[in-house]
Design a protein around this motif. Structure first.
Motif, PDB file in Angstrom:
ATOM      1  N   ILE A 119      -4.150 -11.744 -10.479  1.00 33.62           N
ATOM      2  CA  ILE A 119      -4.209 -12.270  -9.110  1.00 33.62           C
ATOM      3  C   ILE A 119      -2.823 -12.259  -8.477  1.00 33.62           C
ATOM      4  O   ILE A 119      -2.656 -11.864  -7.317  1.00 33.62           O
ATOM      5  CB  ILE A 119      -4.807 -13.695  -9.102  1.00 33.62           C
ATOM      6  N   LEU A 120      -1.815 -12.696  -9.228  1.00 31.35           N
ATOM      7  CA  LEU A 120      -0.455 -12.738  -8.681  1.00 31.35           C
ATOM      8  C   LEU A 120       0.058 -11.337  -8.358  1.00 31.35           C
ATOM      9  O   LEU A 120       0.652 -11.107  -7.298  1.00 31.35           O
ATOM     10  CB  LEU A 120       0.487 -13.448  -9.656  1.00 31.35           C
ATOM     11  N   VAL A 121      -0.183 -10.400  -9.246  1.00 33.21           N
ATOM     12  CA  VAL A 121       0.273  -9.022  -9.002  1.00 33.21           C
ATOM     13  C   VAL A 121      -0.452  -8.431  -7.798  1.00 33.21           C
ATOM     14  O   VAL A 121       0.168  -7.838  -6.912  1.00 33.21           O
ATOM     15  CB  VAL A 121       0.065  -8.147 -10.266  1.00 33.21           C
ATOM     16  N   THR A 122      -1.757  -8.606  -7.756  1.00 30.04           N
ATOM     17  CA  THR A 122      -2.541  -8.043  -6.653  1.00 30.04           C
ATOM     18  C   THR A 122      -2.188  -8.675  -5.325  1.00 30.04           C
ATOM     19  O   THR A 122      -1.996  -7.979  -4.317  1.00 30.04           O
ATOM     20  CB  THR A 122      -4.053  -8.190  -6.940  1.00 30.04           C
ATOM     21  N   SER A 123      -2.103 -10.001  -5.284  1.00 36.01           N
ATOM     22  CA  SER A 123      -1.804 -10.670  -4.015  1.00 36.01           C
ATOM     23  C   SER A 123      -0.392 -10.333  -3.538  1.00 36.01           C
ATOM     24  O   SER A 123      -0.172 -10.149  -2.335  1.00 36.01           O
ATOM     25  CB  SER A 123      -1.993 -12.183  -4.123  1.00 36.01           C
ATOM     26  N   ASN A 124       0.561 -10.221  -4.452  1.00 38.71           N
ATOM     27  CA  ASN A 124       1.914  -9.844  -4.050  1.00 38.71           C
ATOM     28  C   ASN A 124       1.956  -8.387  -3.576  1.00 38.71           C
ATOM     29  O   ASN A 124       2.665  -8.068  -2.633  1.00 38.71           O
ATOM     30  CB  ASN A 124       2.909 -10.067  -5.183  1.00 38.71           C
ATOM     31  N   ALA A 125       1.197  -7.512  -4.210  1.00 34.50           N
ATOM     32  CA  ALA A 125       1.157  -6.120  -3.784  1.00 34.50           C
ATOM     33  C   ALA A 125       0.567  -6.017  -2.377  1.00 34.50           C
ATOM     34  O   ALA A 125       1.097  -5.271  -1.530  1.00 34.50           O
ATOM     35  CB  ALA A 125       0.346  -5.280  -4.761  1.00 34.50           C
ATOM     36  N   VAL A 126      -0.495  -6.765  -2.110  1.00 36.25           N
ATOM     37  CA  VAL A 126      -1.105  -6.735  -0.775  1.00 36.25           C
ATOM     38  C   VAL A 126      -0.153  -7.329   0.255  1.00 36.25           C
ATOM     39  O   VAL A 126       0.008  -6.798   1.359  1.00 36.25           O
ATOM     40  CB  VAL A 126      -2.454  -7.504  -0.788  1.00 36.25           C
ATOM     41  N   LYS A 127       0.509  -8.426  -0.124  1.00 36.32           N
ATOM     42  CA  LYS A 127       1.434  -9.087   0.801  1.00 36.32           C
ATOM     43  C   LYS A 127       2.578  -8.154   1.189  1.00 36.32           C
ATOM     44  O   LYS A 127       2.938  -8.040   2.356  1.00 36.32           O
ATOM     45  CB  LYS A 127       1.972 -10.370   0.161  1.00 36.32           C
ATOM     46  N   TYR A 128       3.148  -7.467   0.214  1.00 33.09           N
ATOM     47  CA  TYR A 128       4.281  -6.585   0.502  1.00 33.09           C
ATOM     48  C   TYR A 128       3.851  -5.264   1.119  1.00 33.09           C
ATOM     49  O   TYR A 128       4.613  -4.642   1.841  1.00 33.09           O
ATOM     50  CB  TYR A 128       5.109  -6.355  -0.759  1.00 33.09           C
ATOM     51  N   ALA A 129       2.624  -4.845   0.894  1.00 35.50           N
ATOM     52  CA  ALA A 129       2.124  -3.611   1.514  1.00 35.50           C
ATOM     53  C   ALA A 129       1.905  -3.821   3.007  1.00 35.50           C
ATOM     54  O   ALA A 129       2.011  -2.861   3.785  1.00 35.50           O
ATOM     55  CB  ALA A 129       0.824  -3.180   0.853  1.00 35.50           C
ATOM     56  N   ASN A 130       1.607  -5.048   3.414  1.00 36.95           N
ATOM     57  CA  ASN A 130       1.362  -5.345   4.816  1.00 36.95           C
ATOM     58  C   ASN A 130       2.644  -5.612   5.601  1.00 36.95           C
ATOM     59  O   ASN A 130       2.584  -5.846   6.797  1.00 36.95           O
ATOM     60  CB  ASN A 130       0.413  -6.530   4.960  1.00 36.95           C
ATOM     61  N   LYS A 131       3.790  -5.597   4.951  1.00 35.38           N
ATOM     62  CA  LYS A 131       5.057  -5.846   5.668  1.00 35.38           C
ATOM     63  C   LYS A 131       5.518  -4.607   6.377  1.00 35.38           C
ATOM     64  O   LYS A 131       5.296  -3.505   6.094  1.00 35.38           O
ATOM     65  CB  LYS A 131       6.138  -6.288   4.695  1.00 35.38           C
TER      66      LYS A 131
END
Length: 131
Positions: A119-131
């Motif tokens: 969850i942490l890896v996925t949510s961080n990947a989505v968060k940084y992909a949207n920047k």
């Protein structure tokens, strides 16, 4: 209340599934040649991996967040471990045809940590992909 159920219903259903599957009489299934030694631990790990992912996803959906804070992460892990411990205590004191095992709780904790990591890896990947 309805919004909470809408977000968490997969985790709630999975929790009931865990309670049922961990407390039913299995008969001689554990001695079947179809299962290898340690299969039970693998099942515990997978059940709690899925539970952690479903609950965390529900939390993110319900709170409209893209990631988990450190405090939330720790609280979810502690809640999941407590749930695993409760299942083992039920097996020891109420469903006496099943045996409580510290190794099962350890396998639960491994699955919980694996689920939280994903969850942490996925949510961080989505968060940084949207920047």
């Amino acid at each position: 209340m309805n919004a909470v159920l809408k977000s968490y219903w997969p985790a709630i259903l999975w929790a009931f599934f865990i309670l049922v599957i961990c407390n039913i009489k299995m008969g001689g299934v554990s001695h079947s040649p179809a299962f290898f030694e340690g299969f039970d631990k693998l099942v515990h790990c997978g059940l709690f991996f899925t539970m952690t992912v479903l609950y965390s996803a529900g939390y993110l959906r319900h709170n409209k967040k893209r990631g988990l804070s450190v405090l939330t992460t720790v609280l979810i892990i502690l809640f999941m471990v407590a749930f695993g411990g409760a299942v083992e205590l039920l097996q020891k004191y109420f469903f006496t045809w099943r045996g409580a095992d510290w190794n099962d709780l350890f396998a639960d904790a491994v699955g919980i940590c694996m689920g939280m990591f994903s969850i942490l890896v996925t949510s961080n990947a989505v968060k940084y992909a949207n920047k």
